[in-house]
Design a protein around this motif. Structure first.
Motif, PDB file in Angstrom:
ATOM      1  N   ASP A   1       0.829  -1.213   0.000  1.00  0.00           N
ATOM      2  CA  ASP A   1       0.000   0.000   0.000  1.00  0.00           C
ATOM      3  C   ASP A   1       0.859   1.257   0.000  1.00  0.00           C
ATOM      4  O   ASP A   1       0.611   2.197  -0.742  1.00  0.00           O
ATOM      5  N   PHE A   2       1.855   1.226   0.884  1.00  0.00           N
ATOM      6  CA  PHE A   2       2.767   2.350   0.995  1.00  0.00           C
ATOM      7  C   PHE A   2       3.489   2.579  -0.341  1.00  0.00           C
ATOM      8  O   PHE A   2       3.553   3.706  -0.842  1.00  0.00           O
ATOM      9  N   ILE A   3       3.980   1.502  -0.902  1.00  0.00           N
ATOM     10  CA  ILE A   3       4.735   1.591  -2.163  1.00  0.00           C
ATOM     11  C   ILE A   3       3.849   2.133  -3.288  1.00  0.00           C
ATOM     12  O   ILE A   3       4.239   3.018  -4.041  1.00  0.00           O
ATOM     13  N   ARG A   4       2.634   1.613  -3.360  1.00  0.00           N
ATOM     14  CA  ARG A   4       1.713   2.063  -4.412  1.00  0.00           C
ATOM     15  C   ARG A   4       1.441   3.567  -4.279  1.00  0.00           C
ATOM     16  O   ARG A   4       1.523   4.314  -5.254  1.00  0.00           O
ATOM     17  N   LYS A   5       1.161   3.992  -3.051  1.00  0.00           N
ATOM     18  CA  LYS A   5       0.839   5.413  -2.830  1.00  0.00           C
ATOM     19  C   LYS A   5       2.022   6.308  -3.157  1.00  0.00           C
ATOM     20  O   LYS A   5       1.862   7.367  -3.768  1.00  0.00           O
ATOM     21  N   GLN A   6       3.214   5.886  -2.713  1.00  0.00           N
ATOM     22  CA  GLN A   6       4.414   6.688  -3.000  1.00  0.00           C
ATOM     23  C   GLN A   6       4.656   6.785  -4.499  1.00  0.00           C
ATOM     24  O   GLN A   6       4.995   7.858  -5.009  1.00  0.00           O
TER      25      GLN A   6
ATOM     26  N   GLU B   1       4.671  10.169  -6.765  1.00  0.00           N
ATOM     27  CA  GLU B   1       5.860  10.535  -7.526  1.00  0.00           C
ATOM     28  C   GLU B   1       5.528  10.654  -9.024  1.00  0.00           C
ATOM     29  O   GLU B   1       5.998  11.572  -9.698  1.00  0.00           O
ATOM     30  N   ILE B   2       4.706   9.746  -9.513  1.00  0.00           N
ATOM     31  CA  ILE B   2       4.313   9.798 -10.924  1.00  0.00           C
ATOM     32  C   ILE B   2       3.466  11.048 -11.177  1.00  0.00           C
ATOM     33  O   ILE B   2       3.565  11.683 -12.225  1.00  0.00           O
ATOM     34  N   ASN B   3       2.674  11.413 -10.184  1.00  0.00           N
ATOM     35  CA  ASN B   3       1.877  12.639 -10.316  1.00  0.00           C
ATOM     36  C   ASN B   3       2.780  13.860 -10.536  1.00  0.00           C
ATOM     37  O   ASN B   3       2.501  14.705 -11.390  1.00  0.00           O
ATOM     38  N   LYS B   4       3.881  13.914  -9.768  1.00  0.00           N
ATOM     39  CA  LYS B   4       4.846  15.012  -9.935  1.00  0.00           C
ATOM     40  C   LYS B   4       5.461  14.969 -11.325  1.00  0.00           C
ATOM     41  O   LYS B   4       5.561  15.987 -12.008  1.00  0.00           O
ATOM     42  N   LEU B   5       5.860  13.758 -11.718  1.00  0.00           N
ATOM     43  CA  LEU B   5       6.492  13.598 -13.035  1.00  0.00           C
ATOM     44  C   LEU B   5       5.552  14.024 -14.153  1.00  0.00           C
ATOM     45  O   LEU B   5       5.947  14.690 -15.099  1.00  0.00           O
ATOM     46  N   ARG B   6       4.309  13.665 -13.990  1.00  0.00           N
ATOM     47  CA  ARG B   6       3.298  13.950 -15.005  1.00  0.00           C
ATOM     48  C   ARG B   6       3.189  15.447 -15.222  1.00  0.00           C
ATOM     49  O   ARG B   6       3.110  15.917 -16.352  1.00  0.00           O
ATOM     50  N   LEU B   7       3.179  16.204 -14.110  1.00  0.00           N
ATOM     51  CA  LEU B   7       3.028  17.655 -14.218  1.00  0.00           C
ATOM     52  C   LEU B   7       4.233  18.289 -14.909  1.00  0.00           C
ATOM     53  O   LEU B   7       4.075  19.109 -15.805  1.00  0.00           O
ATOM     54  N   THR B   8       5.442  17.852 -14.507  1.00  0.00           N
ATOM     55  CA  THR B   8       6.632  18.448 -15.114  1.00  0.00           C
ATOM     56  C   THR B   8       6.805  18.000 -16.558  1.00  0.00           C
ATOM     57  O   THR B   8       7.096  18.807 -17.427  1.00  0.00           O
TER      58      THR B   8
ATOM     59  N   ILE C   1       1.961   9.145 -24.593  1.00  0.00           N
ATOM     60  CA  ILE C   1       0.560   9.380 -24.284  1.00  0.00           C
ATOM     61  C   ILE C   1       0.503  10.082 -22.926  1.00  0.00           C
ATOM     62  O   ILE C   1       1.433   9.990 -22.142  1.00  0.00           O
ATOM     63  N   SER C   2      -0.564  10.783 -22.645  1.00  0.00           N
ATOM     64  CA  SER C   2      -0.656  11.428 -21.334  1.00  0.00           C
ATOM     65  C   SER C   2      -1.312  10.461 -20.362  1.00  0.00           C
ATOM     66  O   SER C   2      -2.123   9.610 -20.736  1.00  0.00           O
ATOM     67  N   LEU C   3      -0.926  10.609 -19.114  1.00  0.00           N
ATOM     68  CA  LEU C   3      -1.326   9.631 -18.105  1.00  0.00           C
ATOM     69  C   LEU C   3      -2.370  10.235 -17.171  1.00  0.00           C
ATOM     70  O   LEU C   3      -2.289  11.407 -16.808  1.00  0.00           O
ATOM     71  N   GLY C   4      -3.334   9.434 -16.778  1.00  0.00           N
ATOM     72  CA  GLY C   4      -4.288   9.845 -15.757  1.00  0.00           C
ATOM     73  C   GLY C   4      -5.329  10.851 -16.222  1.00  0.00           C
ATOM     74  O   GLY C   4      -5.543  11.037 -17.415  1.00  0.00           O
ATOM     75  N   VAL C   5      -5.965  11.483 -15.259  1.00  0.00           N
ATOM     76  CA  VAL C   5      -7.042  12.430 -15.529  1.00  0.00           C
ATOM     77  C   VAL C   5      -6.554  13.829 -15.183  1.00  0.00           C
ATOM     78  O   VAL C   5      -6.016  14.041 -14.088  1.00  0.00           O
ATOM     79  N   GLU C   6      -6.729  14.755 -16.094  1.00  0.00           N
ATOM     80  CA  GLU C   6      -6.248  16.114 -15.863  1.00  0.00           C
ATOM     81  C   GLU C   6      -6.982  16.744 -14.680  1.00  0.00           C
ATOM     82  O   GLU C   6      -8.198  16.578 -14.526  1.00  0.00           O
TER      83      GLU C   6
ATOM     84  N   PHE D   1      -2.841  11.745  -9.604  1.00  0.00           N
ATOM     85  CA  PHE D   1      -2.711  10.487 -10.348  1.00  0.00           C
ATOM     86  C   PHE D   1      -2.980   9.261  -9.487  1.00  0.00           C
ATOM     87  O   PHE D   1      -2.536   9.167  -8.350  1.00  0.00           O
ATOM     88  N   LYS D   2      -3.722   8.331 -10.069  1.00  0.00           N
ATOM     89  CA  LYS D   2      -3.944   7.025  -9.430  1.00  0.00           C
ATOM     90  C   LYS D   2      -3.786   5.959 -10.499  1.00  0.00           C
ATOM     91  O   LYS D   2      -4.134   6.196 -11.657  1.00  0.00           O
ATOM     92  N   PHE D   3      -3.269   4.798 -10.106  1.00  0.00           N
ATOM     93  CA  PHE D   3      -3.081   3.729 -11.094  1.00  0.00           C
ATOM     94  C   PHE D   3      -4.403   3.287 -11.703  1.00  0.00           C
ATOM     95  O   PHE D   3      -4.449   2.814 -12.827  1.00  0.00           O
ATOM     96  N   SER D   4      -5.474   3.461 -10.938  1.00  0.00           N
ATOM     97  CA  SER D   4      -6.780   3.043 -11.444  1.00  0.00           C
ATOM     98  C   SER D   4      -7.233   3.883 -12.639  1.00  0.00           C
ATOM     99  O   SER D   4      -8.160   3.500 -13.354  1.00  0.00           O
TER     100      SER D   4
END
Ligand code: GTP
Ligand code: MG
Length: 268
Positions: free
Chosen positions: A196-201, A205-212, A225-230, A234-237
């Motif tokens: 759970d911890f790993i998934r959330k982290q 982190e991917i959320n930060k990457l996505r923005l930059t 391709i762009s990831l997640g919902v603008e 970000f969530k893996f789901s």
């Protein structure tokens, strides 16, 4: 005039005599046509059956049985590879320079009776310089196991997230909706982080990457391709492909969930 009428009568008679013969030849001709028609159908049927099998075989070949083991160096991919194939963790510990690529029946299935479809497992080295090889393997893959070191996780969080981000934004992964299993390894150690911890982290982190990254890459739209919902964190789901998590210990052979994942993608 009398002679003429007699001749006409004779002709009539002769024609009425010849009509049964004509009938015969007609029926014969009809029979020939029926036989011809029958054979045409038989040939057509056989051809169709033949093509059906040809197409089926061709299609079968295309159904992939390839699972890729990806992740950072030292995560435990090679250990997992041998555990899946041989049921033991021999080798490992040395950084892989070449991919391990083999087709086999999972070790845990070796006692099962009957025909089992083999799986092809490719262990892609985690060293950054060897990672481009991933692009050659990805189009063949029907599943990805992203191995994460749950023990030495935090120091490598950024690079793990970068690698995972790279994998998830590959066009082929999104287009083919290749399922990804985040396998949190080294769970035999009590200091290992929870899944759970790993998934959330990783999500954070991917959320930060996505923005930059989206700010940088807006110029070259085609590459990723762009990831997640603008506008949402970000969530893996949110991924188009299925991203699930599990814990494992490649060293101790606690790999049942990974095997289950593999068999979900490659039906035995
Ligand atoms: N405690 C523990 N150690 C593990 C486990 N799995 C792997 N290791 C150790 O982690 C180290 C790295 O394992 P490898 O399988 O070589 O790692 P890798 O992902 O193939 O690394 P690269 O080939 O460099 O990409 C080895 O020393 C393994 O013994 C595990 O489940 N538990
Ligand atoms: Mg290795």
């Amino acid at each position: 005039a009398e002679e003429e009428s007699a001749a006409a009568e004779e002709e009539q008679v002769s024609s009425s005599v010849s009509s049964p013969r004509q009938w015969d030849s007609w029926t014969k001709q009809l029979q020939h046509e029926e036989v011809a028609l029958f054979f045409t159908f038989v040939v057509l049927f056989v051809t169709l059956v033949f093509f059906y099998f040809v197409i089926r075989v061709a299609f079968r070949r295309k159904v992939s049985n390839t699972i890729l083991l990806v992740g950072l160096s030292d995560a435990g991919k090679t250990t997992l590879f041998y555990q899946l194939r041989d049921g033991s963790a021999h080798q490992g510990s040395v950084t892989s320079m070449e991919p391990n690529d083999d087709e086999f029946i999972l070790h845990s299935e070796s006692t099962k009776k009957g025909k089992i479809k083999p799986v092809r497992i490719i262990d892609v080295p985690g060293h950054a310089r060897l990672r481009p090889k991933l692009d050659d393997f990805l189009p063949k893959a029907c599943g990805l196991v992203f191995v994460v070191d749950a023990l030495d996780f935090m120091p490598h969080l950024r690079s793990a997230a970068e690698y995972l981000y790279e994998v998830l934004t590959k066009t082929v992964v999104a287009r083919k909706k290749i399922p990804v299993l985040l396998a949190c390894n080294k769970m035999d150690k009590i200091t290992a982080h929870s899944t759970d911890f790993i998934r959330k982290q990783l999500e954070k982190e991917i959320n930060k990457l996505r923005l930059t990254r989206s700010a940088i890459s807006s110029a070259d739209v085609t590459s990723e391709i762009s990831l997640g919902v603008e506008g949402e964190p970000f969530k893996f789901s949110q991924c188009v492909n299925q991203v699930s998590t599990t814990e494992m210990s490649a060293l101790n052979g606690q790999v049942e969930e990974v095997e289950r994942f593999i068999r979900e993608q490659v039906k035995p």
